[in-house]
Scaffold this motif. Structure first.
Motif, PDB file in Angstrom:
ATOM      1  N   UNK A 238      -5.191  12.964  -2.452  1.00 34.06           N
ATOM      2  CA  UNK A 238      -4.182  13.931  -2.002  1.00 34.06           C
ATOM      3  C   UNK A 238      -3.016  13.960  -2.987  1.00 34.06           C
ATOM      4  N   UNK A 239      -2.659  15.129  -3.451  1.00 34.27           N
ATOM      5  CA  UNK A 239      -1.656  15.262  -4.494  1.00 34.27           C
ATOM      6  C   UNK A 239      -0.292  14.738  -4.053  1.00 34.27           C
ATOM      7  N   UNK A 240       0.093  14.981  -2.797  1.00 28.08           N
ATOM      8  CA  UNK A 240       1.414  14.567  -2.317  1.00 28.08           C
ATOM      9  C   UNK A 240       1.435  13.076  -2.020  1.00 28.08           C
ATOM     10  N   UNK A 241       0.461  12.608  -1.243  1.00 21.86           N
ATOM     11  CA  UNK A 241       0.442  11.201  -0.841  1.00 21.86           C
ATOM     12  C   UNK A 241       0.237  10.252  -2.025  1.00 21.86           C
ATOM     13  N   UNK A 242      -0.656  10.635  -2.936  1.00 26.36           N
ATOM     14  CA  UNK A 242      -0.905   9.766  -4.085  1.00 26.36           C
ATOM     15  C   UNK A 242       0.333   9.654  -4.966  1.00 26.36           C
ATOM     16  N   UNK A 243       1.081  10.758  -5.088  1.00 23.03           N
ATOM     17  CA  UNK A 243       2.312  10.726  -5.876  1.00 23.03           C
ATOM     18  C   UNK A 243       3.386   9.898  -5.168  1.00 23.03           C
ATOM     19  N   UNK A 244       3.489  10.067  -3.852  1.00 22.50           N
ATOM     20  CA  UNK A 244       4.489   9.332  -3.077  1.00 22.50           C
ATOM     21  C   UNK A 244       4.212   7.825  -3.096  1.00 22.50           C
ATOM     22  N   UNK A 245       2.945   7.458  -3.000  1.00 18.92           N
ATOM     23  CA  UNK A 245       2.565   6.046  -2.975  1.00 18.92           C
ATOM     24  C   UNK A 245       2.341   5.476  -4.372  1.00 18.92           C
ATOM     25  N   UNK A 246       2.528   6.328  -5.384  1.00 18.05           N
ATOM     26  CA  UNK A 246       2.376   5.925  -6.781  1.00 18.05           C
ATOM     27  C   UNK A 246       0.976   5.367  -7.071  1.00 18.05           C
ATOM     28  N   UNK A 372      -3.353  -1.594   4.222  1.00 20.05           N
ATOM     29  CA  UNK A 372      -2.658  -0.292   4.231  1.00 20.05           C
ATOM     30  C   UNK A 372      -1.177  -0.476   3.961  1.00 20.05           C
ATOM     31  N   UNK A 373      -0.630  -1.598   4.395  1.00 17.92           N
ATOM     32  CA  UNK A 373       0.789  -1.866   4.160  1.00 17.92           C
ATOM     33  C   UNK A 373       1.091  -2.016   2.671  1.00 17.92           C
ATOM     34  N   UNK A 374       0.157  -2.576   1.927  1.00 19.09           N
ATOM     35  CA  UNK A 374       0.391  -2.809   0.487  1.00 19.09           C
ATOM     36  C   UNK A 374       0.565  -1.519  -0.300  1.00 19.09           C
ATOM     37  N   UNK A 375       0.145  -0.390   0.273  1.00 19.31           N
ATOM     38  CA  UNK A 375       0.244   0.872  -0.463  1.00 19.31           C
ATOM     39  C   UNK A 375       1.689   1.222  -0.799  1.00 19.31           C
ATOM     40  N   UNK A 376       2.600   0.879   0.091  1.00 22.11           N
ATOM     41  CA  UNK A 376       4.002   1.206  -0.165  1.00 22.11           C
ATOM     42  C   UNK A 376       4.782   0.030  -0.706  1.00 22.11           C
ATOM     43  N   UNK A 377       4.246  -1.181  -0.508  1.00 22.05           N
ATOM     44  CA  UNK A 377       4.940  -2.373  -1.008  1.00 22.05           C
ATOM     45  C   UNK A 377       4.579  -2.585  -2.466  1.00 22.05           C
ATOM     46  N   UNK A 378       5.119  -1.743  -3.347  1.00 20.08           N
ATOM     47  CA  UNK A 378       4.815  -1.819  -4.771  1.00 20.08           C
ATOM     48  C   UNK A 378       6.109  -1.840  -5.566  1.00 20.08           C
TER      49      UNK A 378
END
Length: 378
Positions: A238-246, A372-378
């Motif tokens: 997903x273009x938006x989610x992948x960019x948001x989650x880097x 799933x939590x690790x996706x944003x903990x970067x």
């Protein structure tokens, strides 16, 4: 097939069919289709397996409470594979190479499991293929997947860079380009990547196989792992989610969301018949196929390093066997656990089978949520 018919062919004439272009919509339908297939043909498959006298043989050194399960139909993985592959064929875009890669990988691992189960049935014992033969075949299929991914990379549809949990910038390339400058030995640059993929996919396949020892244990953990992978495949494409989650955006892997959704539905349907007391066992056909599918999807979407979280229970079960064997050989017969894999250890501690299963499911859910939590903990 239905995607091709309803969207690619009929959409220009019936604008309502544009809804079939959405991955989320087709994933839901694939999951429901897989569930219905498993529920509807489950009794037929169980009856046919009984007629052919394809029953499970329980190892004598296992817990004595398991001896009563001897003769329960096995090779239920045939039901799982049908329930996964048919909805994937119906609802996914079959022009997508990732879809075919995962389906063929699943079939190949299922074939290895079928050979193993068939030998067990013919010889009426709990030993099928030799450990060396089984592992060699698993590594061969995994190597084929790695080569296919390298071909996709050459067309700009894949990357061999790893995505590390918790680290944004650290993305090492598993293809060592410095080795590519050695005359006549350019292929050495790809060896690290191929070996890495072989370890991940074959390891995942064996981990699920080792977990399949109690009624509903492995398939319940698979539902949770496949659910986590459904989320990961969707956000990766997903273009938006992948960019948001880097994340490394890979538009083509979004179609694997449909495969993962089908895996969830098929696993729920199989659990209907595999719940304690089980009417059917998945056998090596199912466990190797599901493990191979989980490993292949994880590698395809660049989330292989999250497998210890996605399939946390599977990893624990595999580690318990390795630690047990290592301790036995290195410490003159001394064991760490009462019995391995780990679920047998807790059985021998006095836990009931149902309690072991439920608690391992809870543990699997915790691991998946951590992934799933690790996706944003970067």
């Amino acid at each position: 097939m239905l995607y091709w018919l309803l969207y690619q062919k009929l959409f220009p004439y019936f604008r309502l069919f544009r809804i079939f272009r959405y991955v989320t919509f087709r994933t839901v339908f694939a999951s429901l289709t897989a569930l219905l297939i498993a529920l509807l043909i489950g009794p037929y498959v169980i009856e046919r397996l009984r007629e052919f006298q394809i029953g499970q043989y329980i190892r004598e050194e296992g817990p004595q409470s398991h001896q009563k399960k001897s003769g329960t139909p096995t090779m239920g993985g045939v039901l799982i594979c049908i329930s996964i592959l048919v909805p994937t064929l119906l609802w996914s875009d079959l022009s997508n190479p990732f879809v075919w890669l995962v389906m063929l990988s699943t079939l190949a691992f299922a074939a290895i499991g079928f050979a193993d189960d068939y030998i067990k049935v013919v010889h009426r014992r709990n030993l099928g293929l030799t450990a060396r033969a089984k592992l060699s075949l698993q590594l061969l299929v995994s190597a084929a997947v790695a080569i296919a991914l390298l071909v996709l990379q050459s067309h700009g549809n894949y990357t061999t860079r790893l995505i590390f949990p918790f680290f944004k910038r650290f993305r090492p390339d598993m293809v060592w380009h410095s080795l590519g400058h050695i005359p006549h030995l350019e292929w050495l640059a790809f060896v690290p990547f191929v070996i890495f993929v072989m370890i991940v996919i074959a390891g995942a396949s064996n981990a699920v196989n080792l977990t399949d020892g109690l009624d509903g244990l492995a398939i319940g953990c698979t539902i949770i792992a496949a659910g986590a992978l459904t989320v990961l495949t969707y956000v990766s494409g997903h273009v938006v989610f992948s960019d948001y989650l880097e994340l490394q955006r890979m538009p083509m892997v979004s179609e694997l969301t449909i495969f993962c959704g089908a895996m969830v539905g098929a696993s729920i349907g199989f659990l209907w018949y595999n719940a304690h007391p089980a009417e059917i066992f998945m056998g090596d056909v199912g466990s190797l196929a599901l493990g191979g599918a989980i490993g292949t999807v994880a590698v395809a979407i660049k989330q292989e390093l999250l497998l210890p979280f996605i399939g946390g229970v599977f990893i624990l079960e595999a580690l318990s066997v390795m630690l047990q064997v290592g301790s036995y050989k290195l410490r003159n017969g001394k064991r760490i656990f009462k019995m391995a894999p780990l679920h047998h250890h807790f059985e021998l501690l006095g836990w009931s089978e149902s309690k072991v299963i439920a608690r391992f499911w809870i543990l699997a859910l915790i691991f998946a949520l951590l992934a799933l939590t690790t996706l944003k903990l970067r």
